[in-house]
Scaffold this active site. Structure first.
Site, PDB file in Angstrom:
ATOM      1  N   GLU A   1       7.092   2.059  -8.586  1.00 49.69           N
ATOM      2  CA  GLU A   1       6.078   3.065  -8.837  1.00 49.69           C
ATOM      3  C   GLU A   1       6.133   4.168  -7.779  1.00 49.69           C
ATOM      4  O   GLU A   1       6.560   3.950  -6.651  1.00 49.69           O
ATOM      5  CB  GLU A   1       4.693   2.419  -8.854  1.00 49.69           C
ATOM      6  CG  GLU A   1       4.547   1.489 -10.034  1.00 49.69           C
ATOM      7  CD  GLU A   1       3.165   0.889 -10.172  1.00 49.69           C
ATOM      8  OE1 GLU A   1       2.727   0.741 -11.316  1.00 49.69           O
ATOM      9  OE2 GLU A   1       2.540   0.568  -9.158  1.00 49.69           O
TER      10      GLU A   1
ATOM     11  N   CYS B   1       3.942   9.865  -2.746  1.00 46.57           N
ATOM     12  CA  CYS B   1       4.039   8.542  -2.122  1.00 46.57           C
ATOM     13  C   CYS B   1       5.187   7.807  -2.785  1.00 46.57           C
ATOM     14  O   CYS B   1       5.154   7.565  -3.992  1.00 46.57           O
ATOM     15  CB  CYS B   1       2.713   7.807  -2.346  1.00 46.57           C
ATOM     16  SG  CYS B   1       2.733   6.119  -1.747  1.00 46.57           S
TER      17      CYS B   1
ATOM     18  N   CYS C   1       8.303  -6.663  -2.086  1.00 52.95           N
ATOM     19  CA  CYS C   1       8.272  -6.655  -0.620  1.00 52.95           C
ATOM     20  C   CYS C   1       8.495  -8.077  -0.136  1.00 52.95           C
ATOM     21  O   CYS C   1       8.015  -9.028  -0.749  1.00 52.95           O
ATOM     22  CB  CYS C   1       6.908  -6.140  -0.146  1.00 52.95           C
ATOM     23  SG  CYS C   1       6.849  -5.840   1.635  1.00 52.95           S
TER      24      CYS C   1
ATOM     25  N   CYS D   1       1.404  -9.396   3.144  1.00 49.80           N
ATOM     26  CA  CYS D   1       0.085  -9.023   3.659  1.00 49.80           C
ATOM     27  C   CYS D   1      -0.947  -9.433   2.612  1.00 49.80           C
ATOM     28  O   CYS D   1      -0.781  -9.130   1.427  1.00 49.80           O
ATOM     29  CB  CYS D   1       0.042  -7.526   3.935  1.00 49.80           C
ATOM     30  SG  CYS D   1       1.367  -7.021   5.056  1.00 49.80           S
TER      31      CYS D   1
ATOM     32  N   CYS E   1      -2.718  -6.937   0.097  1.00 51.62           N
ATOM     33  CA  CYS E   1      -1.867  -5.945  -0.566  1.00 51.62           C
ATOM     34  C   CYS E   1      -1.322  -6.476  -1.880  1.00 51.62           C
ATOM     35  O   CYS E   1      -0.766  -7.574  -1.934  1.00 51.62           O
ATOM     36  CB  CYS E   1      -0.711  -5.559   0.360  1.00 51.62           C
ATOM     37  SG  CYS E   1       0.507  -4.495  -0.438  1.00 51.62           S
TER      38      CYS E   1
ATOM     39  N   CYS F   1      -3.556   3.146  -2.429  1.00 45.52           N
ATOM     40  CA  CYS F   1      -2.833   2.339  -1.441  1.00 45.52           C
ATOM     41  C   CYS F   1      -2.877   0.865  -1.788  1.00 45.52           C
ATOM     42  O   CYS F   1      -3.950   0.311  -2.005  1.00 45.52           O
ATOM     43  CB  CYS F   1      -3.512   2.421  -0.082  1.00 45.52           C
ATOM     44  SG  CYS F   1      -3.256   3.922   0.766  1.00 45.52           S
TER      45      CYS F   1
HETATM   46  N1  SAH Z   1       4.932  -1.570   3.734  1.00 47.07           N
HETATM   47  C1  SAH Z   1       4.487  -0.446   4.437  1.00 47.07           C
HETATM   48  C2  SAH Z   1       4.186   0.756   3.582  1.00 47.07           C
HETATM   49  C3  SAH Z   1       3.497   0.520   2.251  1.00 47.07           C
HETATM   50  S1  SAH Z   1       1.805   0.078   2.242  1.00 47.07           S
HETATM   51  C4  SAH Z   1       3.265  -0.809   5.256  1.00 47.07           C
HETATM   52  O1  SAH Z   1       2.744  -1.891   5.085  1.00 47.07           O
HETATM   53  O2  SAH Z   1       2.877  -0.007   6.094  1.00 47.07           O
HETATM   54  C5  SAH Z   1       0.916   1.577   2.584  1.00 47.07           C
HETATM   55  C6  SAH Z   1      -0.443   1.337   3.250  1.00 47.07           C
HETATM   56  O3  SAH Z   1      -1.413   0.811   2.322  1.00 47.07           O
HETATM   57  C7  SAH Z   1      -0.363   0.327   4.372  1.00 47.07           C
HETATM   58  O4  SAH Z   1      -1.124   0.734   5.471  1.00 47.07           O
HETATM   59  C8  SAH Z   1      -0.980  -0.883   3.739  1.00 47.07           C
HETATM   60  O5  SAH Z   1      -1.408  -1.787   4.694  1.00 47.07           O
HETATM   61  C9  SAH Z   1      -2.088  -0.278   2.940  1.00 47.07           C
HETATM   62  N2  SAH Z   1      -2.628  -1.164   1.902  1.00 47.07           N
HETATM   63  C10 SAH Z   1      -2.015  -2.202   1.305  1.00 47.07           C
HETATM   64  N3  SAH Z   1      -2.835  -2.770   0.407  1.00 47.07           N
HETATM   65  C11 SAH Z   1      -3.994  -2.080   0.420  1.00 47.07           C
HETATM   66  C12 SAH Z   1      -5.211  -2.162  -0.323  1.00 47.07           C
HETATM   67  N4  SAH Z   1      -5.365  -3.064  -1.287  1.00 47.07           N
HETATM   68  N5  SAH Z   1      -6.188  -1.283  -0.045  1.00 47.07           N
HETATM   69  C13 SAH Z   1      -6.012  -0.320   0.879  1.00 47.07           C
HETATM   70  N6  SAH Z   1      -4.862  -0.178   1.601  1.00 47.07           N
HETATM   71  C14 SAH Z   1      -3.867  -1.042   1.374  1.00 47.07           C
HETATM   72 FE1  SF4 Z   2       4.658  -5.119   2.101  1.00 48.45          FE
HETATM   73 FE2  SF4 Z   2       2.191  -4.512   1.250  1.00 48.45          FE
HETATM   74 FE3  SF4 Z   2       2.539  -5.600   3.660  1.00 48.45          FE
HETATM   75 FE4  SF4 Z   2       3.303  -3.074   3.238  1.00 48.45          FE
HETATM   76  S1  SF4 Z   2       1.216  -3.846   3.144  1.00 48.45           S
HETATM   77  S2  SF4 Z   2       4.486  -4.681   4.295  1.00 48.45           S
HETATM   78  S3  SF4 Z   2       4.016  -3.229   1.093  1.00 48.45           S
HETATM   79  S4  SF4 Z   2       3.024  -6.590   1.691  1.00 48.45           S
END
Ligand code: SAH
Ligand code: SF4
Length: 408
Positions: free
Chosen positions: A121, A134, A141, A145, A148, A380
């Site tokens: 996406e 973006c 991944c 996390c 996420c 995000c």
């Molecule tokens: N993998 C990289 C970049 C992609 S995520 C990283 O983790 O930085 C982009 C941003 O969105 C990151 O700061 C991530 O922690 C945040 N993010 C992930 N899931 C989210 C959610 N459900 N609500 C708000 N931010 C989120």
């Molecule tokens: Fe991967 Fe989501 Fe963690 Fe970013 S926030 S490193 S996309 S699992």
């Protein structure tokens, strides 16, 4: 398929997968293009000139056919067309949020033993003073996390250079962001006020520092002054904290940096961002202090997702400020974007404001990022495609039934 909200979100779906029969030149680096020309029989001494011609057509004009390349001889155009295409990643679905955010689900060519074409996406967020794209760096991944959505999707594979650059080309096609773009009459144009990609954030699917070389080369293409001409100061890589690669990224790519911090104590960050067990907060912040080029004019952004009752106390706000002392930093408080199946809640608005107050009083202008495109799961951490890694044992059994897990 991604969820389509019935309200005012529009979507266009193309049902048939297009097979990439030939490699695409659109998205290649200069070196890749030179090699492609050589393979098509272009003499060595013409290569530079020819690459420059192609570069301009592909990255300045945005043409998608060889016929449009009027200063390239008919002969060479035919030769190129025999071996290559100018195709971008295929758009499977396009959704437009009520706030103007656009999300594309893109299908990439299959590689190697892949049974299904992987999908990623890409999201365009128009704002009054800027337009941010973006982009994704991986399908899925490897990291997990817990808040996420992408983290619930296993890594399928890294994106190739042209697949990363291809996201920019697709977006520019769809929003009419090429010089002299004429309205194609199929909804591809946005009003002028919403046009133009001015910023790129590597905040889509995947951990970009785990696909270092391809992401770096793709950003070189994006920032090439003879082509797409995106300033590196307007490109931001977001990482969960792959400490050993942070300095190298600064040296080799030199873009802006964002860190997904999300917690101020290791015990909590170990849970929220499990890579913290390998590279704890102190090491991460040390890498930030040493980030090449960091200064008050080039601050590092610290992302902090607001999770109700988890990381949103005022004591944590104060600790956040204390931790970042001495680092040229911006703080981005991100209201948690919920997704189907998550156990987390977004902090109450009043709490977010109090938290922001502590941060603001410490001298950080920390606008709370308004979630964009929530109605189309484009905000995000809401990105996820249905691509799944197919195990070797499953590869023989084609066609593979939809291996979905009821995702986005
Ligand atoms: N993998 C990289 C970049 C992609 S995520 C990283 O983790 O930085 C982009 C941003 O969105 C990151 O700061 C991530 O922690 C945040 N993010 C992930 N899931 C989210 C959610 N459900 N609500 C708000 N931010 C989120
Ligand atoms: Fe991967 Fe989501 Fe963690 Fe970013 S926030 S490193 S996309 S699992």
């Amino acid at each position: 398929m991604v969820a389509v909200h019935p309200t005012r979100a529009e979507s266009a779906v193309s049902p048939e997968p297009v097979r990439a029969l030939k490699p695409t030149l659109a998205g290649m680096t200069r070196a890749q293009m030179g090699a492609a020309l050589k393979a098509a029989g272009v003499p060595d001494k013409q290569q530079r000139m020819r690459v420059n011609q192609l570069w301009k057509w592909i990255y300045v004009s945005g043409v998608a056919t060889f016929e449009a390349m009027t200063d390239v001889s008919k002969d060479l155009r035919a030769k190129l067309a025999d071996h290559y295409m100018l195709e971008r990643p295929e758009i499977v679905a396009e959704q437009v949020s009520i706030d103007g955010t656009r999300k594309w689900l893109l299908r990439l060519p299959k590689r190697g033993h892949e049974v299904r074409a992987p999908e990623v996406e890409c999201v365009y967020i128009p704002e009054e003073d800027r337009g941010t794209l973006c982009i994704s760096s991986q399908v899925g991944c490897t990291l997990t996390c817990t808040f996420c959505h992408t983290g619930t999707q296993k890594l399928v594979r890294n994106l190739e250079v042209e697949e990363i650059v291809g996201q920019i080309l697709v977006a520019k096609d769809r929003i009419g962001d090429w010089p002299g773009a004429t309205p194609p009459g199929d909804g591809a144009m946005l009003p002028v006020s919403e046009r133009k990609i001015t910023n790129i954030v590597l905040m889509g699917m995947g951990e970009p520092l785990y696909n270092f070389d391809h992401v770096r080369d793709a950003m070189d293409v994006a920032s090439d002054g003879e082509g797409l001409s995106m300033s590196k100061r307007r490109i931001t890589l977001s990482t969960s904290g792959v400490v050993p690669e942070i300095g190298r990224w600064g040296e080799e790519a030199g873009t802006m940096l964002a860190i997904s911090l999300h917690a101020v104590r290791d015990e909590l960050r170990d849970v929220l961002v499990p890579i913290n067990k390998k590279y704890p907060i102190a090491e991460l912040l040390e890498a930030c202090r040493n980030y090449p080029g960091v200064s008050n004019a080039r601050r590092i952004t610290f992302e902090y997702v607001m999770l109700k009752g988890v990381n949103d106390s005022l004591a944590e706000a104060r600790e956040l400020v204390r931790l970042l002392a001495g680092i040229p930093a911006k703080i981005n408080l991100i209201p948690f974007n919920p997704w189907p199946g998550t156990d987390y809640d977004c902090s109450d608005w009043a709490q977010i404001e109090k938290f922001a107050d502590v941060v603001n009083k410490a001298g950080y202008a920390s606008p709370v990022r308004t979630p964009r495109g929530r109605d189309i799961l484009a905000a995000c951490g809401q990105l996820k495609s249905e691509s799944q890694r197919v195990r070797a044992s499953e590869r023989v059994a084609a066609p593979v039934s939809d291996a979905t897990d009821g995702g986005a």
